[in-house]
Design a protein around this motif. Structure first.
Motif, mmCIF file in Angstrom:
data_model
loop_
_atom_site.group_PDB
_atom_site.id
_atom_site.type_symbol
_atom_site.label_atom_id
_atom_site.label_comp_id
_atom_site.label_asym_id
_atom_site.label_seq_id
_atom_site.Cartn_x
_atom_site.Cartn_y
_atom_site.Cartn_z
ATOM 1 N N GLU A 165 -30.750 12.442 -20.104
ATOM 2 C CA GLU A 165 -30.175 11.000 -19.658
ATOM 3 C C GLU A 165 -29.197 10.549 -20.451
ATOM 4 O OE1 GLU A 165 -31.279 10.435 -16.306
ATOM 5 O OE2 GLU A 165 -29.831 8.509 -16.524
ATOM 6 N N HIS A 180 -25.973 12.173 -20.261
ATOM 7 C CA HIS A 180 -25.278 11.794 -18.950
ATOM 8 C C HIS A 180 -24.765 10.599 -18.976
ATOM 9 C CE1 HIS A 180 -25.046 11.657 -14.583
ATOM 10 N NE2 HIS A 180 -24.893 12.712 -14.508
ATOM 11 N N LYS A 220 -21.637 10.405 -21.141
ATOM 12 C CA LYS A 220 -20.732 10.965 -20.623
ATOM 13 C C LYS A 220 -20.104 10.221 -19.473
ATOM 14 C CE LYS A 220 -20.885 13.165 -16.967
ATOM 15 N NZ LYS A 220 -20.756 12.795 -15.399
ATOM 16 N N ASN A 221 -20.859 9.232 -18.638
ATOM 17 C CA ASN A 221 -20.457 8.419 -17.631
ATOM 18 C C ASN A 221 -19.674 7.229 -18.068
ATOM 19 O OD1 ASN A 221 -21.364 9.958 -15.129
ATOM 20 N ND2 ASN A 221 -23.186 8.473 -14.887
ATOM 21 N N GLN A 257 -16.379 8.123 -19.192
ATOM 22 C CA GLN A 257 -15.558 8.309 -17.844
ATOM 23 C C GLN A 257 -15.000 6.945 -17.375
ATOM 24 O OE1 GLN A 257 -17.486 11.014 -15.238
ATOM 25 N NE2 GLN A 257 -16.022 12.579 -15.908
ATOM 26 N N VAL A 258 -15.811 5.999 -17.422
ATOM 27 C CA VAL A 258 -15.529 4.702 -17.175
ATOM 28 C C VAL A 258 -14.309 4.140 -17.994
ATOM 29 C CG1 VAL A 258 -16.548 2.232 -16.868
ATOM 30 C CG2 VAL A 258 -17.859 4.057 -16.046
ATOM 31 N N GLN A 306 -11.605 11.551 -22.410
ATOM 32 C CA GLN A 306 -12.304 12.535 -21.398
ATOM 33 C C GLN A 306 -12.605 13.538 -22.250
ATOM 34 O OE1 GLN A 306 -13.198 12.981 -18.614
ATOM 35 N NE2 GLN A 306 -12.354 11.310 -17.335
ATOM 36 N N HIS A 330 -16.441 15.392 -22.192
ATOM 37 C CA HIS A 330 -16.821 16.773 -21.600
ATOM 38 C C HIS A 330 -17.856 17.343 -22.649
ATOM 39 C CE1 HIS A 330 -14.330 18.094 -18.666
ATOM 40 N NE2 HIS A 330 -13.329 17.501 -18.886
ATOM 41 N N GLU A 335 -20.950 16.042 -21.428
ATOM 42 C CA GLU A 335 -21.429 16.732 -20.263
ATOM 43 C C GLU A 335 -22.048 18.233 -20.431
ATOM 44 O OE1 GLU A 335 -19.166 16.711 -16.128
ATOM 45 O OE2 GLU A 335 -18.113 17.980 -17.648
#
Lengths: 464, 138
Positions: A272, A275, A278-279, A282-283, A312, A316, A319
């Motif tokens: 989690e 994750h 990573k999110n 990306q934001v 990014q 990765h 991710e």
């Protein structure tokens, strides 16, 4: 049989030949006759004993309980009963234990006589006591270890179960020697066939086994047990016995389950976290993209796009972390493949991106700098090595070399300027980042050019 | 939806994405590329409601959403209504990738996706659909 005197001699001879303490006494316990064993043991002559009360002699009066036992049993024997008791006698060589039998002897003129015969069982009683203690110790150890045992002489001898075994199976006294096959219904249905099969092969083919399974108890509770079986020579060595131990390992099994559950929870948590990281990255990347959208000036929008790409590249890594098997290491080859979509190359000539990775998966402290270095160098090669639709190949390698790891990005494009090679030129932000990240890995960047241009970072991977 | 840019001849897109900033960036890219956004939603349930009512030309669908209905479940239903669904997700595990395929994905893009690739994919899905409809009418 001619006369009395001769009978008496014969009787004496018979009695003397027996390895027993034998004496005839009257109903008061006065010694009428002894064989040779009592006086020999006491270091006296038979004549020293005859006419005396047994209880006047040290062997019988040294211990009060010995004297009481003699007097009590003598009364019963004088009344016509045969009695048997153990007596502890004080003899010159030490205490001896006699297994005594007293029987009435028909005597003349209605008077009672008693024959007392004792067998020296000192050794046997000691062995019996040792055995009892040993069995007690074994039972105690089994209770403490929650380990029961049973054995059976093969093929079909009686079953002998230890007390702990009966407790473990909640067996009543009448069930104590049930055949193991009759108790299979207590094994958890999912485990039953497996246990039955092992038991069968142990009995028929004398194969040892070890198995863990669940036992259902009459109160509905479930116990986890670990069972070991061996076939050993039986006492007479002509046959063999099946010996089985069954240990209640429920507490271990429960602890193990708790541990596994806790580990699974931590894995979910770790997944989690990667994750979310990573999110969030990306934001951040999207924020930069939004910012760039409103800007027409390439000198401003281009650096924003670069920053977006770098963010990014880090996204990765996270991710791949949450998608990896153990959540702590990433496959670098997969990372390079994903770089392909991260560096935007729309409308360019065909440039292949190859990856060759021979190191083990990377922990996060190595993965982040290596990932960023590869992202910078691959982007750099795409951007500068293949101008005017030139086609070619970019190769990313991560290999071991003795104790070092070597990360190399090579291309067969147009090559680099001599200033960059001899270090007179610093290069752009991309190369400055690569040098800084190489230092973070305690390594250094080397650039070479020929048919291929190679950017290489050699570093010592952290232990573990 | 009237405040959104694009004239009535522009292809319409429903954007399903629960991360507001990413949704905003997608919206910006798509508007620049000439699409009309019918709505941006973060829940599978809302996506179903709006797709049924607005009948967009295409739905751009994320997998992980707010709420009980995930992107693939919502996408499968929307696909059943004859609306093409383009999935835009992180790199998926095999199980999710197979679910997406079974749900009748028109395309499956991986985040991050370049604006150009995104626009090109949506246009290609729309032209395939038009061609399919044309063939059906003959």
């Amino acid at each position: 049989m001619t006369d009395g005197s001769s009978d008496r001699d014969r009787l004496q001879a018979i009695l003397d030949s027996l390895p027993l303490f034998i004496g005839f006494v009257d109903e008061d316990g006065r010694i009428l006759m002894v064989n040779r064993v009592p006086p020999a043991a006491m270091g006296v002559e038979p004549a020293d004993l005859v006419g005396k009360l047994a209880t006047e002699l040290e062997p019988w009066n040294h211990l009060p309980e010995t004297q009481e036992a003699w007097e009590g049993h003598l009364k019963h024997a004088a009344r016509g009963e045969t009695v048997r008791f153990d007596a502890k006698l004080k003899l010159p060589g030490g205490f001896r234990i006699l297994d005594m039998i007293m029987s009435p002897v028909p005597a003349s003129e209605g008077a009672s006589e008693v024959v007392a015969a004792g067998s020296d069982v000192t050794e046997r009683r000691r062995i019996e006591e040792d055995l009892r203690r040993s069995e007690e110790g074994l039972a105690r150890a089994q209770r403490m270890a929650r380990m029961g045992s049973w054995e059976q002489e093969l093929p079909d001898g009686p079953i002998r179960r230890s007390a702990e075994m009966c407790r473990l199976l909640s067996l009543s006294e009448s069930e104590r020697s049930l055949e193991p096959e009759e108790l299979l219904e207590r094994v958890h249905p999912e485990d039953r066939d497996r246990v039955a099969e092992l038991l069968k092969s142990a009995k028929e083919r004398h194969e040892p086994y070890a198995v863990e399974y669940r036992l259902g108890r009459p109160d509905g509770s479930i116990r986890h047990v670990r069972e070991h079986a061996e076939v050993v020579p039986a006492n007479d060595h002509a046959t063999e016995s099946l010996v089985v131990t069954v240990q209640d390992v429920s507490e271990f099994a429960e602890a193990q389950q708790r541990l596994e559950k806790s580990l699974a929870e931590k894995e979910v948590l770790l997944q989690e976290i990667h994750h979310r990281v990573k999110n969030n990255l990306q934001v951040v990347s999207s924020l930069l993209a939004l910012q760039a959208m409103d800007i027409d000036d390439a000198t401003i929008s281009q650096p924003l796009a670069e920053s977006q790409r770098r963010v990014q590249a880090m996204a990765h890594i996270h991710e791949l972390m949450y998608q990896s098997e153990d959540l702590t290491r990433i496959d670098f080859e997969e990372y390079v493949h994903r770089l392909r979509s991260a560096v935007h190359l729309d409308g360019r000539g065909v440039v292949e991106l190859e990856a060759e990775v021979s190191t083990p998966p990377l922990a996060i402290d190595v993965a982040v700098p290596c990932g960023l270095i590869a992202s910078e160098l691959v982007t750099n090669a795409y951007r500068h090595a293949f101008p005017d639709g030139r086609e070619g190949t970019i190769r990313v390698e991560l290999a071991t070399d003795a104790d070092d790891w070597v990360l190399a990005v090579e291309d067969d494009g147009v090559g680099v300027s001599p200033e960059l090679l001899d270090g007179k030129a610093q290069g752009g932000l991309g190369l400055r980042l690569v040098r800084a990240l190489a230092r973070q890995l305690h390594g250094e960047l080397r650039i070479e050019t020929g048919d291929w241009t190679t950017f290489e970072v050699r570093f010592r991977p952290p232990l573990g | 939806m009237n405040d959104r840019e694009g004239d009535t001849s522009s292809p319409t897109v429903l954007v399903v994405e629960d991360e507001a900033v990413i949704a905003l960036a997608l919206e910006g890219v798509l508007q620049r590329e000439g699409f009309r956004i019918v709505a941006v939603v973060s829940r599978g349930e809302t996506a179903l409601e709006i797709a049924e009512r607005e009948r967009p030309d295409v739905v751009l669908m994320d997998i992980r959403l707010t709420g009980a209905v995930d992107g693939v479940t919502a996408g499968e239903t929307i696909h059943g209504w004859g609306i093409p669904v383009v999935y835009l997700s992180a790199h998926s595990d095999r199980e999710t990738a197979e679910r997406i395929e079974r749900a009748g994905a028109a395309a499956h893009l991986t985040k991050p996706c370049s604006p150009l690739l995104l626009a090109r994919t949506l246009r290609s899905v729309l032209s395939t659909r038009r061609a399919g409809r044309g063939a059906g009418n003959d």
